[in-house]
Design a protein around this motif. Structure first.
Motif, PDB file in Angstrom:
ATOM      1  N   LEU A   1     -32.195   8.622   3.157  1.00 34.48           N
ATOM      2  CA  LEU A   1     -33.503   7.984   3.118  1.00 34.48           C
ATOM      3  C   LEU A   1     -34.217   8.268   1.806  1.00 34.48           C
ATOM      4  CD1 LEU A   1     -35.526   6.309   4.762  1.00 34.48           C
ATOM      5  CD2 LEU A   1     -36.394   8.444   5.729  1.00 34.48           C
ATOM      6  N   ARG A   2     -34.165   9.497   1.342  1.00 30.04           N
ATOM      7  CA  ARG A   2     -34.836   9.842   0.087  1.00 30.04           C
ATOM      8  C   ARG A   2     -34.239   9.081  -1.094  1.00 30.04           C
ATOM      9  NH1 ARG A   2     -38.399  14.036   0.500  1.00 30.04           N
ATOM     10  NH2 ARG A   2     -38.464  14.969   2.579  1.00 30.04           N
ATOM     11  N   GLU A   3     -32.944   8.924  -1.104  1.00 32.19           N
ATOM     12  CA  GLU A   3     -32.301   8.175  -2.187  1.00 32.19           C
ATOM     13  C   GLU A   3     -32.615   6.684  -2.069  1.00 32.19           C
ATOM     14  OE1 GLU A   3     -27.747   7.104  -3.628  1.00 32.19           O
ATOM     15  OE2 GLU A   3     -28.159   9.080  -2.757  1.00 32.19           O
ATOM     16  N   PHE A   4     -32.519   6.176  -0.857  1.00 38.14           N
ATOM     17  CA  PHE A   4     -32.714   4.747  -0.625  1.00 38.14           C
ATOM     18  C   PHE A   4     -34.126   4.291  -0.982  1.00 38.14           C
ATOM     19  CE2 PHE A   4     -34.612   1.804   2.480  1.00 38.14           C
ATOM     20  CZ  PHE A   4     -33.916   0.639   2.183  1.00 38.14           C
ATOM     21  N   VAL A   5     -35.140   5.015  -0.514  1.00 38.95           N
ATOM     22  CA  VAL A   5     -36.518   4.553  -0.685  1.00 38.95           C
ATOM     23  C   VAL A   5     -36.923   4.577  -2.149  1.00 38.95           C
ATOM     24  CG1 VAL A   5     -38.923   4.982  -0.095  1.00 38.95           C
ATOM     25  CG2 VAL A   5     -37.169   5.220   1.646  1.00 38.95           C
ATOM     26  N   SER A   6     -36.486   5.580  -2.890  1.00 42.55           N
ATOM     27  CA  SER A   6     -36.804   5.629  -4.316  1.00 42.55           C
ATOM     28  C   SER A   6     -36.214   4.423  -5.046  1.00 42.55           C
ATOM     29  CB  SER A   6     -36.273   6.934  -4.920  1.00 42.55           C
ATOM     30  OG  SER A   6     -36.640   7.023  -6.282  1.00 42.55           O
ATOM     31  N   ILE A   7     -34.993   4.062  -4.692  1.00 41.48           N
ATOM     32  CA  ILE A   7     -34.351   2.893  -5.296  1.00 41.48           C
ATOM     33  C   ILE A   7     -35.065   1.618  -4.866  1.00 41.48           C
ATOM     34  CG2 ILE A   7     -32.222   1.522  -5.354  1.00 41.48           C
ATOM     35  CD1 ILE A   7     -30.698   4.200  -5.013  1.00 41.48           C
ATOM     36  N   PHE A   8     -35.418   1.537  -3.589  1.00 41.93           N
ATOM     37  CA  PHE A   8     -36.089   0.350  -3.051  1.00 41.93           C
ATOM     38  C   PHE A   8     -37.409   0.100  -3.782  1.00 41.93           C
ATOM     39  CE2 PHE A   8     -38.597  -2.172  -0.164  1.00 41.93           C
ATOM     40  CZ  PHE A   8     -37.695  -2.985   0.495  1.00 41.93           C
ATOM     41  N   LEU A   9     -38.208   1.157  -3.966  1.00 41.81           N
ATOM     42  CA  LEU A   9     -39.474   1.007  -4.682  1.00 41.81           C
ATOM     43  C   LEU A   9     -39.226   0.581  -6.118  1.00 41.81           C
ATOM     44  CD1 LEU A   9     -42.535   1.201  -4.811  1.00 41.81           C
ATOM     45  CD2 LEU A   9     -42.307   3.655  -5.254  1.00 41.81           C
ATOM     46  N   GLY A  10     -38.209   1.150  -6.742  1.00 43.82           N
ATOM     47  CA  GLY A  10     -37.874   0.755  -8.106  1.00 43.82           C
ATOM     48  C   GLY A  10     -37.532  -0.710  -8.212  1.00 43.82           C
ATOM     49  N   GLN A  11     -36.848  -1.240  -7.204  1.00 42.03           N
ATOM     50  CA  GLN A  11     -36.530  -2.666  -7.192  1.00 42.03           C
ATOM     51  C   GLN A  11     -37.785  -3.506  -6.989  1.00 42.03           C
ATOM     52  OE1 GLN A  11     -33.641  -2.706  -4.028  1.00 42.03           O
ATOM     53  NE2 GLN A  11     -31.926  -2.305  -5.389  1.00 42.03           N
ATOM     54  N   MET A  12     -38.658  -3.074  -6.099  1.00 39.43           N
ATOM     55  CA  MET A  12     -39.877  -3.835  -5.816  1.00 39.43           C
ATOM     56  C   MET A  12     -40.739  -4.000  -7.057  1.00 39.43           C
ATOM     57  SD  MET A  12     -41.191  -2.467  -2.104  1.00 39.43           S
ATOM     58  CE  MET A  12     -42.696  -3.429  -2.252  1.00 39.43           C
ATOM     59  N   VAL A  13     -40.921  -2.929  -7.818  1.00 39.66           N
ATOM     60  CA  VAL A  13     -41.855  -2.994  -8.942  1.00 39.66           C
ATOM     61  C   VAL A  13     -41.305  -3.828 -10.091  1.00 39.66           C
ATOM     62  CG1 VAL A  13     -42.917  -0.785  -8.343  1.00 39.66           C
ATOM     63  CG2 VAL A  13     -41.030  -0.820  -9.997  1.00 39.66           C
TER      64      VAL A  13
END
Length: 230
Positions: A117-129
């Motif tokens: 989860l910690r790895e996934f969410v950081s990547i997800f936010l990076g994609q969103m921005v």
């Protein structure tokens, strides 16, 4: 979104099968025709992000795709239909596709949901921005018309429900309503930052384009969600 890359939305579309049919003729597309259709799709995606939903034009899409405007009408019928397909496809892959990847990541980490989860969410936010105008376009009707039955709102609620089921094993023991509220409190700040990545720079050091800042920000949100902060 597609395989943890900054160009995730583009890659998601490019990696899909090309066995779609010409809706208006009922014929299978040739490879060349599919290539043109894909170029138009990706050009519309690029124009949404560059120009915004309200400012993009058929001419700008055609120029980006290096086709004439007649090709857009031929393959998609209208600009509105093209935009609808872009937003629907990217939203579906961006939400459901990302949760598929979260589940795969959990499996690769031997079931360690917390680490995944910690790895996934950081990547997800990076994609969103990296796609703020696309995100705004996807919720355009909800923002401008208060349409809470729009496909985007339905998809986002489905995303939250599925996310809750995936992470439920590591959430603190709470009532169902409390867990749902905790998930909302976790995701809403990231959705807001995704749409307005530079909106709060004057207030604080919201360096959302900096991977280290995003990682620390996500870590704080996860600590609250999982009640692991001191």
């Amino acid at each position: 979104m597609g395989r943890h890359s900054n160009a995730c939305v583009k890659h998601v579309y490019e990696q899909q099968p090309v066995s779609r049919a010409k809706a208006h003729q009922g014929e299978l597309m040739t490879t060349d025709e599919q290539s043109i259709r894909d170029r138009i799709f990706l050009a519309a995606l690029a124009c949404i992000e560059r120009d915004g939903l309200d400012s993009m034009t058929v001419r700008s899409i055609a120029s980006e795709a290096q086709v004439n405007t007649a090709a857009i009408n031929y393959y998609f019928g209208t600009k509105a239909r093209l935009v609808e397909q872009v937003l629907t496809r990217t939203l579906r892959e961006g939400l459901d596709g990302s949760l598929d990847e979260l589940e795969e990541l959990i499996a690769t980490k031997a079931g360690d949901i917390n680490a995944a989860l910690r790895e996934f969410v950081s990547i997800f936010l990076g994609q969103m921005v990296n796609w703020p105008r696309l995100a705004e376009a996807q919720i355009h009707d909800a923002l401008t018309q208060q349409d809470y039955d729009s496909p985007a709102i339905i998809a986002m609620n489905g995303f939250l429900a599925r996310f809750l089921e995936i992470v439920r094993p590591i959430l603190p023991e709470r009532t169902e309503d409390q867990q749902r509220t905790a998930v909302l409190q976790f995701w809403l700040p990231m959705i807001f930052l995704g749409i307005l990545p530079r909106g709060f720079e004057n207030f604080g050091r919201t360096e959302v384009l900096n991977p280290e800042w995003r990682e620390a920000y996500v870590s704080r949100l996860l600590d609250v969600l999982l009640e692991t902060s001191a």
